[in-house]
Design a protein around this motif. Sequence first.
Motif, PDB file in Angstrom:
ATOM      1  N   PHE A 113      30.274  46.313  22.792  1.00  0.00           N
ATOM      2  CA  PHE A 113      30.494  47.416  23.731  1.00  0.00           C
ATOM      3  C   PHE A 113      29.477  47.387  24.878  1.00  0.00           C
ATOM      4  CE2 PHE A 113      32.791  48.751  20.030  1.00  0.00           C
ATOM      5  CZ  PHE A 113      33.869  49.484  20.516  1.00  0.00           C
ATOM      6  N   PRO A 114      29.530  46.352  25.724  1.00  0.00           N
ATOM      7  CA  PRO A 114      28.538  46.213  26.801  1.00  0.00           C
ATOM      8  C   PRO A 114      28.669  47.307  27.857  1.00  0.00           C
ATOM      9  CG  PRO A 114      30.330  44.663  27.120  1.00  0.00           C
ATOM     10  CD  PRO A 114      30.559  45.291  25.778  1.00  0.00           C
ATOM     11  N   GLU A 115      27.575  47.615  28.509  1.00  0.00           N
ATOM     12  CA  GLU A 115      27.591  48.588  29.610  1.00  0.00           C
ATOM     13  C   GLU A 115      28.047  47.873  30.877  1.00  0.00           C
ATOM     14  OE1 GLU A 115      27.718  51.927  31.422  1.00  0.00           O
ATOM     15  OE2 GLU A 115      26.912  51.929  29.388  1.00  0.00           O
ATOM     16  N   VAL A 116      29.114  48.362  31.493  1.00  0.00           N
ATOM     17  CA  VAL A 116      29.650  47.771  32.722  1.00  0.00           C
ATOM     18  C   VAL A 116      29.502  48.796  33.837  1.00  0.00           C
ATOM     19  CG1 VAL A 116      31.676  46.769  33.838  1.00  0.00           C
ATOM     20  CG2 VAL A 116      31.271  46.365  31.404  1.00  0.00           C
ATOM     21  N   GLU A 117      28.647  48.488  34.800  1.00  0.00           N
ATOM     22  CA  GLU A 117      28.272  49.460  35.823  1.00  0.00           C
ATOM     23  C   GLU A 117      29.468  49.979  36.612  1.00  0.00           C
ATOM     24  OE1 GLU A 117      25.234  49.828  39.656  1.00  0.00           O
ATOM     25  OE2 GLU A 117      26.120  47.888  39.137  1.00  0.00           O
ATOM     26  N   CYS A 118      30.350  49.074  37.048  1.00  0.00           N
ATOM     27  CA  CYS A 118      31.456  49.513  37.909  1.00  0.00           C
ATOM     28  C   CYS A 118      32.455  50.383  37.151  1.00  0.00           C
ATOM     29  CB  CYS A 118      32.155  48.308  38.530  1.00  0.00           C
ATOM     30  SG  CYS A 118      32.642  47.031  37.359  1.00  0.00           S
ATOM     31  N   LYS A 119      32.631  50.155  35.848  1.00  0.00           N
ATOM     32  CA  LYS A 119      33.528  51.005  35.054  1.00  0.00           C
ATOM     33  C   LYS A 119      32.959  52.418  34.943  1.00  0.00           C
ATOM     34  CE  LYS A 119      33.417  51.059  30.575  1.00  0.00           C
ATOM     35  NZ  LYS A 119      33.281  52.521  30.319  1.00  0.00           N
ATOM     36  N   ASP A 154      32.449  50.580  45.169  1.00  0.00           N
ATOM     37  CA  ASP A 154      32.844  50.004  46.452  1.00  0.00           C
ATOM     38  C   ASP A 154      32.344  48.567  46.568  1.00  0.00           C
ATOM     39  OD1 ASP A 154      34.128  50.465  49.043  1.00  0.00           O
ATOM     40  OD2 ASP A 154      32.125  50.254  49.883  1.00  0.00           O
ATOM     41  N   ARG A 155      31.137  48.327  46.091  1.00  0.00           N
ATOM     42  CA  ARG A 155      30.575  46.973  46.099  1.00  0.00           C
ATOM     43  C   ARG A 155      31.385  46.046  45.189  1.00  0.00           C
ATOM     44  NH1 ARG A 155      25.900  48.488  45.209  1.00  0.00           N
ATOM     45  NH2 ARG A 155      25.813  48.276  42.940  1.00  0.00           N
ATOM     46  N   PHE A 156      31.780  46.586  44.031  1.00  0.00           N
ATOM     47  CA  PHE A 156      32.591  45.807  43.095  1.00  0.00           C
ATOM     48  C   PHE A 156      33.923  45.405  43.728  1.00  0.00           C
ATOM     49  CE2 PHE A 156      36.234  46.447  40.164  1.00  0.00           C
ATOM     50  CZ  PHE A 156      36.125  45.289  39.411  1.00  0.00           C
ATOM     51  N   LEU A 157      34.595  46.356  44.408  1.00  0.00           N
ATOM     52  CA  LEU A 157      35.859  46.035  45.068  1.00  0.00           C
ATOM     53  C   LEU A 157      35.659  45.026  46.189  1.00  0.00           C
ATOM     54  CD1 LEU A 157      37.817  49.422  45.364  1.00  0.00           C
ATOM     55  CD2 LEU A 157      38.345  47.477  43.897  1.00  0.00           C
ATOM     56  N   GLY A 158      34.582  45.196  46.957  1.00  0.00           N
ATOM     57  CA  GLY A 158      34.305  44.271  48.048  1.00  0.00           C
ATOM     58  C   GLY A 158      34.104  42.852  47.546  1.00  0.00           C
ATOM     59  N   GLU A 159      33.350  42.693  46.465  1.00  0.00           N
ATOM     60  CA  GLU A 159      33.127  41.363  45.889  1.00  0.00           C
ATOM     61  C   GLU A 159      34.412  40.778  45.324  1.00  0.00           C
ATOM     62  OE1 GLU A 159      30.118  42.198  43.037  1.00  0.00           O
ATOM     63  OE2 GLU A 159      28.493  42.333  44.530  1.00  0.00           O
ATOM     64  N   THR A 160      35.234  41.633  44.722  1.00  0.00           N
ATOM     65  CA  THR A 160      36.516  41.177  44.164  1.00  0.00           C
ATOM     66  C   THR A 160      37.431  40.658  45.263  1.00  0.00           C
ATOM     67  OG1 THR A 160      36.388  42.771  42.342  1.00  0.00           O
ATOM     68  CG2 THR A 160      38.562  41.889  42.867  1.00  0.00           C
ATOM     69  N   ILE A 161      37.499  41.377  46.387  1.00  0.00           N
ATOM     70  CA  ILE A 161      38.356  40.976  47.504  1.00  0.00           C
ATOM     71  C   ILE A 161      37.844  39.681  48.131  1.00  0.00           C
ATOM     72  CG2 ILE A 161      39.096  41.617  49.840  1.00  0.00           C
ATOM     73  CD1 ILE A 161      39.066  44.567  48.791  1.00  0.00           C
ATOM     74  N   ALA A 162      36.527  39.582  48.298  1.00  0.00           N
ATOM     75  CA  ALA A 162      35.946  38.366  48.881  1.00  0.00           C
ATOM     76  C   ALA A 162      36.239  37.147  48.007  1.00  0.00           C
ATOM     77  CB  ALA A 162      34.437  38.548  49.059  1.00  0.00           C
ATOM     78  N   LEU A 167      42.988  46.378  51.678  1.00  0.00           N
ATOM     79  CA  LEU A 167      42.914  45.876  50.304  1.00  0.00           C
ATOM     80  C   LEU A 167      41.981  46.734  49.460  1.00  0.00           C
ATOM     81  CD1 LEU A 167      42.718  42.030  51.005  1.00  0.00           C
ATOM     82  CD2 LEU A 167      44.695  43.321  50.161  1.00  0.00           C
ATOM     83  N   ARG A 168      40.881  47.165  50.053  1.00  0.00           N
ATOM     84  CA  ARG A 168      39.931  48.021  49.334  1.00  0.00           C
ATOM     85  C   ARG A 168      40.562  49.352  48.979  1.00  0.00           C
ATOM     86  NH1 ARG A 168      37.846  53.261  50.631  1.00  0.00           N
ATOM     87  NH2 ARG A 168      35.675  53.437  50.008  1.00  0.00           N
TER      88      ARG A 168
END
Length: 489
Positions: free
Chosen positions: A202-208, A251-259, A294-295
């Motif tokens: 059960f890892p801690e996931v910051e963006c979730k 927002d950073r997570f989405l930006g990295e995903t799109i890139a 996309l974001r």
Amino acid sequence: MLQLNTIVAGFAAAVIFVLYYYRQRRSCCRDPLFTEWPVLGMLPPLVCNMWRYHDYVKEALRRQAGTGNFIGPSFARMNSIITCDPMNAHHVLSKNFGNYCKGPVFRNIFKLFGDSIFTADSDAWKHQRALYHSLFVKTKCLEKLLERIVQMKVETCLVPVLDHVERQTVDVDLQDVFDRLTFDLTCSILSGSDPKSLAIDFPEVECKRAFNRLEEFIFYRHVVPGRIWKLQRWLRIGVDKKMAEPFEAFDRFLGETIATKRAEMSQKNETKKQENDMLSLIMKGEEHVDDKFLRDAGFGIFLAGKGTITSALTWFFWLVAANPSVEAKIIQEIKQVKELKKQVYLHAALCEAVRLYPPVPYVRRQAVIRDMLPSGHDISPRTAIILSVYAMGRCEKIWGKDCLEFKPERWISERGGIVHMPSYKFISFNAGPRTCMGKDLAFIQMKMIATAILKNYHVRAVEGHPVSPMLSIVLLMKNGLKVRLTKRG
């Protein structure tokens, strides 16, 4: 003595003014839902009952035959009509759809989530609706993608995690399990990448965690006067200050995903297998699509597909655990019927859970021009209409005297098929032109997950664990759902 008389006279004048003001407000308020206070309106009783917000509103609506006025503080624009009348819902969501929009107040509340289909109106909404319609309806690629991803995730993550928990004979928060599972599934469907938040440790996931906190903060904006939270935002204090960190993280997570997705697509050659994740499909379907679009689409997809499925599954398993006869019928059907679309009783039980505990407990609209609801309530321009989906699901007028019972049989016809309930009476998936396009995909996902768990485990809720709704835009459990698992057979 003169000074004392002046003070008394001033106090008396103030009392007279307040009473006059209060009387004037009462006289123009038809069917008040709560006790109205001078200056503060009906906000004080609502705040005092915030711990049982949805039931408090439901009880008030029952006293007022399904529709009433909420008067906000005199310094805030919070006046609204709240209703659970199905004919009002039909009028607003379908019959007079063009006169009711999300509106600028709604978009301001959800401003951090951008201009997704969830917040858009007019031409922007029509454009995005057409785009998603081509993805969800015209092509079957998303349905096939979803089934493949869910099946793989269930076999490689969900079952191993639950097996581990069962062997350890420890309690587990099933809502947390679903939250992790749906986060991973949404990421996979959005971009083809799996953050693997559902694992034995059960890892801690910051963006979730960041997205979950944003959903709670948005609810705060709904119930607190706009001038207050806007002032807090300007001063960088209070809840809006706390919102900044999770927003930046997600927002950073989405930006990295799109890139990452753009880089993958630019390197793709003709022989490489075509990608069917949503970002790839949107990029291929839209010319010169920018990162902001996309974001915003990513935010909308998470709003629609993560918390809602988590909520529906959590309440479903809690209800099934409390009703052994329903569980037995579902197990019998799972053994006899292998095809998901033919699992009628499971489908009915999921509908019943969503009726009693709708993932999105209310729908907000705003009138464009003056109108009158079927209930006879006059609607002035820019008046907010709040449709209480939670109250509608527990309305005796719609569902009968047993409306509070968990009864899947109400959804099954004499011929053994699913009863069609008009969407304006069962608006958990919205109604009219804004009906959820992902409804069928949601049922496929929930059936696959529910089947995998119920055929392998007995699920029993931990006795004494408190169960109540969380104050969020999605109807999750405040303290999670603690359960004990045991293997079947």
